[in-house]
Structures are given as structure tokens and as C-alpha cells.
Design an enzyme around this catalytic site. Structure first.
Site, mmCIF file in Angstrom:
data_model
loop_
_atom_site.group_PDB
_atom_site.id
_atom_site.type_symbol
_atom_site.label_atom_id
_atom_site.label_comp_id
_atom_site.label_asym_id
_atom_site.label_seq_id
_atom_site.Cartn_x
_atom_site.Cartn_y
_atom_site.Cartn_z
ATOM 1 N N HIS A 364 -7.645 1.923 22.488
ATOM 2 C CA HIS A 364 -8.368 1.968 23.762
ATOM 3 C C HIS A 364 -8.545 3.346 24.356
ATOM 4 O O HIS A 364 -9.225 3.485 25.360
ATOM 5 C CB HIS A 364 -7.670 1.089 24.806
ATOM 6 C CG HIS A 364 -7.983 -0.354 24.659
ATOM 7 N ND1 HIS A 364 -9.053 -0.953 25.277
ATOM 8 C CD2 HIS A 364 -7.388 -1.316 23.938
ATOM 9 C CE1 HIS A 364 -9.083 -2.225 24.955
ATOM 10 N NE2 HIS A 364 -8.082 -2.476 24.132
ATOM 11 N N LYS A 555 -13.364 2.149 40.346
ATOM 12 C CA LYS A 555 -12.576 2.193 39.116
ATOM 13 C C LYS A 555 -11.270 2.888 39.448
ATOM 14 O O LYS A 555 -11.124 3.441 40.545
ATOM 15 C CB LYS A 555 -13.318 2.961 38.023
ATOM 16 C CG LYS A 555 -13.868 4.326 38.518
ATOM 17 C CD LYS A 555 -14.682 5.060 37.454
ATOM 18 C CE LYS A 555 -16.047 4.461 37.240
ATOM 19 N NZ LYS A 555 -16.261 3.960 35.896
ATOM 20 N N ARG A 556 -10.283 2.862 38.543
ATOM 21 C CA ARG A 556 -9.040 3.583 38.805
ATOM 22 C C ARG A 556 -9.353 5.037 39.175
ATOM 23 O O ARG A 556 -10.322 5.621 38.687
ATOM 24 C CB ARG A 556 -8.132 3.552 37.574
ATOM 25 C CG ARG A 556 -7.461 2.225 37.343
ATOM 26 C CD ARG A 556 -6.612 1.783 38.514
ATOM 27 N NE ARG A 556 -5.361 2.511 38.549
ATOM 28 C CZ ARG A 556 -4.180 2.004 38.241
ATOM 29 N NH1 ARG A 556 -4.077 0.738 37.875
ATOM 30 N NH2 ARG A 556 -3.099 2.740 38.304
ATOM 31 N N LYS A 561 -12.180 10.534 35.269
ATOM 32 C CA LYS A 561 -13.309 9.734 35.751
ATOM 33 C C LYS A 561 -14.132 10.498 36.795
ATOM 34 O O LYS A 561 -15.202 10.085 37.196
ATOM 35 C CB LYS A 561 -12.817 8.409 36.316
ATOM 36 C CG LYS A 561 -12.218 7.484 35.232
ATOM 37 C CD LYS A 561 -11.765 6.162 35.825
ATOM 38 C CE LYS A 561 -11.046 5.253 34.841
ATOM 39 N NZ LYS A 561 -11.946 4.288 34.165
ATOM 40 N N THR A 663 -16.228 -0.746 31.321
ATOM 41 C CA THR A 663 -16.868 -2.046 31.443
ATOM 42 C C THR A 663 -17.454 -2.174 32.847
ATOM 43 O O THR A 663 -18.373 -2.956 33.063
ATOM 44 C CB THR A 663 -15.868 -3.204 31.203
ATOM 45 O OG1 THR A 663 -14.679 -2.959 31.958
ATOM 46 C CG2 THR A 663 -15.532 -3.326 29.727
ATOM 47 N N LYS A 667 -20.995 -4.069 34.334
ATOM 48 C CA LYS A 667 -21.113 -5.005 35.467
ATOM 49 C C LYS A 667 -22.225 -4.566 36.419
ATOM 50 O O LYS A 667 -23.047 -5.375 36.848
ATOM 51 C CB LYS A 667 -19.793 -5.069 36.242
ATOM 52 C CG LYS A 667 -18.610 -5.563 35.446
ATOM 53 C CD LYS A 667 -17.303 -5.267 36.191
ATOM 54 C CE LYS A 667 -16.125 -5.341 35.243
ATOM 55 N NZ LYS A 667 -14.886 -4.798 35.825
HETATM 56 C C1 LIG Z 1 -14.105 -3.856 35.463
HETATM 57 C C2 LIG Z 1 -12.916 -3.441 36.208
HETATM 58 C C3 LIG Z 1 -12.268 -2.252 35.878
HETATM 59 C C4 LIG Z 1 -12.771 -1.312 34.808
HETATM 60 O O1 LIG Z 1 -13.682 -0.403 35.389
HETATM 61 P P1 LIG Z 1 -14.170 0.924 34.629
HETATM 62 O O2 LIG Z 1 -15.263 1.429 35.492
HETATM 63 O O3 LIG Z 1 -14.651 0.495 33.294
HETATM 64 O O4 LIG Z 1 -12.999 1.829 34.572
HETATM 65 C C5 LIG Z 1 -11.148 -1.899 36.605
HETATM 66 N N1 LIG Z 1 -10.687 -2.686 37.600
HETATM 67 C C6 LIG Z 1 -11.298 -3.824 37.953
HETATM 68 C C7 LIG Z 1 -10.750 -4.630 39.078
HETATM 69 C C8 LIG Z 1 -12.433 -4.249 37.263
HETATM 70 O O5 LIG Z 1 -13.022 -5.397 37.615
#
Ligand SMILES: *Cc1c(COP(=O)(O)O)cnc(C)c1O
Length: 825
Positions: A364, A555-556, A561, A663, A667
Site C-alpha cells: 500500500h 483526507k488524513r 498530501k 480513493t 469518490k
Molecule cells: C475515502 C476515505 C479516506 C481516503 O482518502 P484519500 O483521499 O484517498 O486519502 C480516508 N478517510 C475516510 C473517512 C474516507 O472515507
């Protein structure tokens, strides 16, 4: 012949369901009709759903058994499920019944939804991927199960106090978890610690024996996962650690009552908390014990199920596939060998072949700080027999390497499962690669980098082991449930087939320029933004206009990032407004959301800066109608479900070569946001799919980044000298413009951004980023053209359904096949 179930199954008519809810209200909760508060109704609804889920679960299990199907087991230390009740209602197609029943009972579904806590048994992307995969397995009638840990405390709750992140414990089961089933009868005894004695068979052959071990009990909790259509229910089996009675008694008999209680407390610590960092290895004993606990419980359960079928052990890989979600469950390699060699008494070579054919590994991340290594000394203490097995695996493996590449000592050193210096450590990634028949990355770019950058030696030895499985997201949660207005619009245009066959969204392409459809899509987006605006004002007190462009980075919080890049852009835009009187082409609302690992100083400081900048800007009347900055606290799946449908702009701006896939990017794009993004992770494939003209690209490429870093050629001062905009932003930071009471607060950040060791190259990408964002805001002002691009994003995202991802895993790695019920064939 279809399997027979002898118990009375619950029917799902509106009348029966309502009866069930009232029945549980009385008989499970002991409340009268008059006492029906929303919380008790939520629990009664969950219990009524569970009855129906259990019916389908038993039917599914009988069906898989009758088919003699090969099973896939997904081992993951995290599952980020999000709220389950609403998702179950959707997938069981009970939405209309439930709406009607609840309104009869005097509550709304939204009111009830907000009462359910998110089971947050994961940090971010990795855990959410596992949850999307379970949804796809069930929807596609695939015999797959998830295994994980039943943490008592999920990921911490984030609250903002005095402008900073503060972590609060997340006791997610406070209101019970009515959907799960406890399975005490299937508890597993987990041996740990102790030592290995050399024994010999009568014929003189070696029989190492693990003795004096202690034990922990793993109690399974089953969370039923229902596929869309409500026919197939697969299981997520989560193990909770309990003290073993027998072990307590042993010490107790020796008279040390207090010690026995200590041991009990220690045992139960194993599943007490989820470690709160993403992509960082911990090196703590308790974490190693957690990983082993997951592996032991899962493999015990898997072998028990296999052996019950009375098949020859040599058939194991024909009936069992195990997928390792990152290296956290990599001890599976040693544990399977232990089961085959020590318990089943197979010769080493045969055991190794079976292990290898069973296991597959997903990598990952490429970040060096995330590569898991366990000190040999620690492993000797916790898992003496497993360590011995790992050494033997390594000895035989290095022999094989020596045969292929004679005399190449450096290669042997690089490929060894054991790192020799400075301290002896077990390299879990190497163990996983050596022990698996398949190694995959999670996007096309990432899988290439896995071959060329992370495991080049292994790739040279076993080129065919390496493959790509680009991540995906489930359209059930991330469109059908999260964005009901857009889902309805799509279904009105195309029918409902897209929910399980996302490629059908292509049918929207011709509608991108259809004025009536585009108006409807724009109206839906505005409605979603109004809902988010309402959420924002009620949670933060900040008023935002749904007519502004909603630009979201959720995101985190992580340096790679680059939330800072976004924030620097906002600062520049603010200074242009208030100092140069430049009015941007359209007003914008910037929303940030994300948690920082509690021990990650820089990430927590980034949150503090976002809040400080937000406070300054939001209070400044000169920017009032043009710019707002919001930090939405406690990012989690249920918050993502509010943000994703409301975004116009999706920020996917990691330094090229750092984000394995992402991911979140999928979305947002599926819900019609346009992406501003780098050529990183799955962004590359998203851009190809939606068309370069519908994606806002900027920034250095991975080879450019690699080149700059490897030559030590990044000099941030060059960019500082060349661009007044950069000087302007950095000066504002170092002058304490956003922290009037504490002008030196962010000086360190100014220094960091100008340091030649700044690995994420913020200043190198800044000007390109600013120009691209300017273009975007200009384009946003042309609603017609923007909406057409938005519709094309949605229309072309079909390939990012996790159904596609899972179909590829099933065909190319697991060799498992759908076992649909008669009425779904
Ligand atoms: C989809 C999702 C992530 C992953 O987000 P990235 O932008 O791909 O880092 C992290 N936390 C939550 C709650 C999510 O739904």
C-alpha cells in the site's frame, strides 16, 4: 439442489418489518410504545434488520457450502466501515418501507442516522478500501470473508479546542452494536511467548516444540455484510481478546491472585485500541501482539473450516485464498508454515508450496517510514517458534537466490528477510513477498514503482509475481446512499442498472450538453451544497454561501498530501483580495477535513495553521463575500458522505510518487467534482478516464521529482527568488500575520518550506498550482460548461467501482467464482 433452512424466516413486507421493530422495542429493549425515543427505535430497527440479515447469512453459508466453493479470506488490521444501519437499509432495498414506518412512528430517517456512531476501526484509505471490498464481494455473490480485530476503542475523535486538534477516546460501542453477533462457541485459544525445545521423533528426526506458552482467547464477533439486492450476506469476523480462564487458574493455584488479574488485564489490552497512525510503523510490542493475534485467530478459523470438509490437506490452496492487506498480517507466512509443519506434520517443501499458493500480498505504500520491521529480539520473546520458522524460510530462500545470482553478496543482503545492521530485524515486506504467489500495487503508477523502486531484486527473480489492481470504491455507499438526489436523477435517466454495473454511467455522456439534464444536475449540486452549508454553520458557526465554489480537501493530514500547498494558495488569494483589490472570478469556500496522528507534530501544526488562517480570513469584511475557510472537525466516513456530494473542486495534490492510489479522489469525481491534481496514484488513471479536458492537472511528474531529490537539486530559494507570490506568502507566514498574539508561531514552517531537505517540494509546484486554480475558478463561473465537465466526470468513472477491482482480484489472483442464489442467476 437449493439448501434447506428449517427455521421460520422473517419476511420484509412493510407490515412485518414494522411489527418486528415494535416487537424488539418491547422484548429486546423493554420499552412501551409511548417510550419510543429515536435512539430506542434506532436499536429496534437495527435488531429487526439483523434478524433478516441472519436469515440471508445462513442461507448464503449453506449455498456456498453446497457449491463446495473456494473461499477468499481478506486479512486486514483495519476496517473503516462507517455507519451500517442506513447502508443495510439501502442494500436490502428497504428504503421506502423504512421511511414510511419511521414517519408513522414520528421520527425521520435523518434524525435516526445521526444517532448511529461510525464504527471507526481504521485510520483512512487502507481500512476504507477493505470495507468497500466487502460490499463488492457480497454484491457479486463471491465467497469471501473479512477478518479483523474488534477494537474496543476505534480511531480517536477529533475535537478542536483553542485552535488545535485534541484527541478524545472513541468508545464506539457505547450504545451497543446491535448488528453484530457474538460467537463465544467459536473462540480461539492463542498461544504466545514461551520458548522452543528441541525434541526428536523416535526415528531421530527433528521435532522442535513450542513450550511454556501463555494464552489469550480470541472471541469472534460477526458483522453481517449484505450485498446490493439483499440476497447474499458475507461476514466480517472481528476478534476480541479475552483472558483465558485456564491460564488464570494456573497462576491462581500457585496463590498469586494479583498476578493472575494482571495477566487478565494484559490479555484484554490486545484488542483495546486501534493504533492511530496511517502509513507509519510502530515497533511496539503490543502492536506485534495485535498483528499476531489477528493472524493466529484467522488462520485457526480458516483451517478449522477447511478440515471440517474432510479434504486432503494438499487441496488447501484449491479451497482457500488469503489476501494480506499490507504487511500487518504478514506473519501469516510463518503461521501457515507452523500449522502445516508442526501440526499437520507435512514435509517442509510441501508445506511451503501450499503456503505460497494460498497467500497473496497487497502493498500500500512506498514511504520508507511505513516499512514494517520487527526486532529479532522482540520476536524471539513474543513468538519464538515463528522466528525459528522465519529463519528457516530465509535460509532456503537465500540458497535459491545464490543459485540464480551466484556470488552476488549485496543482492543477498538486500533480499534477505532479516536485516543485519544496525540491529537485527525481520523485514515484514520481504517476508510477505517471499511467502506469496502474488504481489500487487494499488494503481498503475504505484505498481510500476513497486517493481522498479521498492522490490527491484524480487522483480528480477520473479517477474510474474508482480501485478496491479487499481483500487475502487463501492457505488452503493458513495453514490446511491451518500448522494440520493443525484442517484435518483441518474436512475430516472438510465434505470437502476448502474448501481451494480457502474460502466452504465456512460449513458450520461450524451446528456452532458442537454440543458434540462444539466440544469437538474446543477440544482442537485446546489442542494447538496446547501445541506453542507447547514452542517458547517451548525458545527462551526461559519456561514458559507452555496453559490460559491466549494473546494474540498478531505483526507488524513500528512505532509506528503500537501494540505500546506492548498493553504498557501488560499493565503495568496486572500492577500490579492485585501491588498491588491483583485476580485476572483467566483467566490470560493475552502473546506479542509482530516485527522492528524497524535504524535505527528507537523500534521497537528498544519491543522492549527488552517484554523488560524481561517479565523483571520473569515473575520475580514473585505473578503466576506469572496472567500471562506472551514475546518470540518472529526473527519470520518459519515462526514465524507456529507462532503463528497457537495464538492465542486476536489483537491488531490500529493507530491508525484507518494500517494499509492487514493480513493478519496474517486469518490469526489464520481459525484461530479472536478479534480485539481498531480500525476500521482490513481489520479493518472482518473484523468485518462474522464478526459484531460475535464481534469485540472499541474505539477512535477514522478521522474522529475525523483531526479530532483536524487541529485540534491531542489533549491527552494531559487523559487523564492524567482516568484514574488512565493515571497509574499512566506513573508505573511513568518511575520505572524495569522497569529497576531504569537507572531513567531509559524516561523518554523517558513524555514521548513525553504529547507533543501523538504521532501515534498511545495515551492517547486506552487506556481503551477496557483495558475491551475486560477483557471478553475474562471471556468467555474461558466456554469453551463462546468456542469458539462462535471457530468462527464460522473459518466466516465465506472471503471473505479470496487466491483471491477474485486472482479480482477477474483479472476487473476484468487480464482474464486460467484455463487448466486437461484433467483439472482
Ligand atoms: C475515502 C476515505 C479516506 C481516503 O482518502 P484519500 O483521499 O484517498 O486519502 C480516508 N478517510 C475516510 C473517512 C474516507 O472515507
Amino acid at each position: 439442489m437449493p439448501p434447506r433452512l428449517r427455521h421460520t424466516q422473517k419476511d420484509s413486507t412493510e407490515k412485518a418489518l414494522k411489527g418486528s421493530i415494535l416487537d424488539h422495542l418491547a422484548h429486546s429493549l423493554g420499552k412501551t410504545y409511548e417510550e419510543r425515543a429515536p435512539r430506542s427505535l434506532a436499536t429496534s430497527l437495527a435488531l429487526s434488520l439483523r434478524d433478516r440479515l441472519v436469515d440471508r447469512m445462513l442461507e448464503t453459508r449453506a449455498r456456498f457450502r453446497a457449491a463446495g466453493a473456494k473461499r477468499m479470506y481478506y486479512l486486514s488490521i483495519e476496517y473503516l466501515l462507517g455507519r451500517c444501519i442506513g447502508n443495510n437499509v439501502c442494500n436490502m432495498r428497504l428504503d421506502e418501507h423504512v421511511d414510511k414506518i419511521l414517519s408513522d412512528l414520528g421520527v425521520t430517517i435523518d434524525e435516526m442516522r445521526e444517532l448511529e456512531r461510525d464504527p471507526a476501526l481504521g485510520n483512512g484509505g487502507l481500512g476504507r478500501l477493505a470495507a468497500c471490498f466487502l460490499d463488492s464481494l457480497a454484491t457479486m455473490h463471491l465467497p469471501g470473508y473479512g477478518y479483523g480485530i474488534h477494537y474496543e476503542y476505534g480511531l480517536f475523535k477529533q475535537v478542536i479546542e483553542k485552535g488545535r486538534q485534541v484527541e478524545k477516546p472513541d468508545y464506539w460501542m457505547a450504545d451497543g452494536m446491535p448488528l453484530q453477533l457474538e460467537r463465544r462457541d467459536q473462540a480461539v485459544l492463542v498461544p504466545i511467548y514461551g520458548r522452543v525445545e528441541d525434541h526428536y521423533f523416535p526415528d531421530g528426526s527433528f521435532l522442535p516444540t513450542w513450550v511454556d506458552w501463555e494464552d489469550i482467547v480470541g472471541v469472534p464477533y460477526d458483522v453481517p455484510i449484505v450485498g446490493f439486492g439483499g440476497k447474499t450476506v458475507v461476514l466480517l469476523r472481528l476478534f476480541a481478546a479475552k483472558a483465558s480462564e485456564s491460564f488464570d487458574m494456573q497462576i491462581f493455584d500457585q496463590g498469586d491472585y494479583i498476578k493472575s488479574i494482571h495477566q487478565k488485564v494484559y490479555s484484554e489490552l490486545v484488542s483495546k485500541i486501534l493504533y492511530p497512525s496511517e502509513s507509519i510503523s510502530f515497533g511496539r510490542e503490543l502492536r506485534l501482539v495485535q498483528e499476531y493475534f489477528l493472524v493466529f485467530c484467522s488462520i485457526r478459523d480458516i483451517t478449522r473450516r477447511f478440515l471440517k470438509q474432510n479434504r486432503n490437506i494438499d487441496e488447501f490452496p484449491n479451497y482457500v485464498a488469503i489476501q494480506l492487506n499490507d504487511t500487518h498480517p504478514a506473519l501469516s507466512v510463518a503461521e501457515l508454515m507452523r500449522v502445516f509443519v508442526d501440526e499437520r506434520r507435512l514435509p517442509w517443501e510441501r508445506a511451503w508450496e501450499l503456503t505460497n499458493r494460498t497467500l497473496a500480498f497487497t502493498n500500500h505504500t512506498l514511504m520508507p517510514e511505513s516499512l514494517e520491521m520487527w526486532p529479532v529480539e522482540l520476536m524471539q520473546k513474543v513468538l519464538p517458534r515463528h522466528l525459528q520458522i522465519i529463519y528457516e524460510i530465509n535460509r532456503r530462500f537465500l540458497q535459491q537466490v545464490e543459485l540464480t545470482f551466484p556470488g552476488d553478496v549485496n543482492r543477498l543482503r538486500r533480499m534477505s528477510v532479516i536485516e543485519e545492521t544496525p540491529v537485527k530485524q525481520v523485514r515484514m515486506a520481504n517476508l510477505a513477498v517471499v511467502g506469496s504467489h502474488s504481489v500487487n500495487g494499488v494503481s498503475a503508477l504505484h505498481s510500476e514503482l513497486v517493481k522498479t523502486r521498492l522490490f527491484p531484486d524480487y522483480h528480477a527473480l520473479w517477474p510474474k509475481k508482480f501485478n496491479n489492481k487499481t483500487n475502487g470504491i463501492t457505488p452503493r455507499r458513495w453514490l446511491y446512499k451518500a448522494n440520493p438526489s443525484l442517484a435518483t436523477l441518474i436512475s430516472d435517466a438510465l434505470g437502476e442498472g448502474w448501481v451494480t454495473d457502474l460502466d452504465q454511467l456512460r449513458g450520461l455522456e450524451p446528456l452532458a450538453d442537454d440543458p434540462a439534464f444539466a440544469d437538474a444536475v446543477a440544482k442537485v449540486k446546489r442542494g447538496n451544497k446547501a445541506l453542507l452549508a447547514h452542517y458547517i454553520v451548525s458545527t462551526t458557526g461559519i456561514t458559507v454561501s452555496p453559490d460559491a465554489a466549494f473546494d474540498i480537501q478531505a483526507k488524513r493530514i500528512h505532509e506528503y498530501k500537501r494540505q500546506l500547498l492548498n493553504l498557501m494558495g488560499i493565503i495568496l488569494q486572500y492577500l490579492r483580495i485585501v491588498e491588491d483589490g483583485i476580485v476572483p472570478p467566483s467566490p470560493a469556500v475552502y473546506v479542509f477535513a482530516g485527522k492528524a496522528a497524535p504524535g505527528y507534530f507537523e500534521a497537528k501544526e498544519i491543522i492549527r495553521l488552517i484554523l488560524a488562517v481561517g479565523q483571520t480570513i473569515n473575520r475580514d469584511k473585505r473578503a466576506a463575500d469572496l472567500l471562506k475557510v472551514v475546518f470540518a472537525a472529526d473527519y470520518r466516513v459519515s462526514v465524507a458522505e456529507k462532503l463528497v456530494p457537495a464538492a465542486d473542486i476536489s483537491e488531490q495534490i500529493s507530491t508525484a510518487g507518494t500517494e499509492a492510489s487514493g480513493t478519496g479522489n474517486m469518490k469526489f469525481s464520481l459525484n461530479g467534482a472536478l479534480t485539481v491534481g498531480t500525476l500521482d496514484g490513481a489520479n493518472i488513471e482518473i484523468r485518462q478516464a474522464v478526459g484531460p479536458e475535464n481534469f485540472y492537472l499541474f505539477g512535477l511528474t514522478t521522474p522529475e521529482v525523483e531526479d530532483m531529490l536524487s541529485r540534491g537539486a531542489y533549491n527552494p530559494w531559487d523559487y523564492h527568488a524567482a516568484h514574488p507570490e512565493i515571497r509574499r506568502v512566506l513573508d505573511a507566514l513568518s511575520a505572524g500575520r495569522f497569529t497576531p498574539g504569537d507572531p513567531g508561531a509559524f516561523h518554523w514552517l517558513h524555514d521548513k518550506l525553504l529547507s533543501p531537505n523538504e521532501r515534498y517540494l511545495h515551492l517547486a509546484d506552487f506556481m503551477a498550482y496557483v495558475r491551475t486554480k486560477d483557471d478553475m475558478l474562471r471556468d467555474y463561473a461558466d456554469t453551463r460548461a462546468w456542469t458539462a465537465k462535471s457530468i462527464l466526470n460522473t459518466a466516465r468513472m465506472g471503471v473505479f467501482s470496487s466491483d471491477r477491482t474485486i472482479a480482477q482480484y477474483a479472476r487473476e489472483i484468487w480464482d474464486i467464482h460467484p455463487v448466486p442464489p437461484e433467483d439472482a442467476k
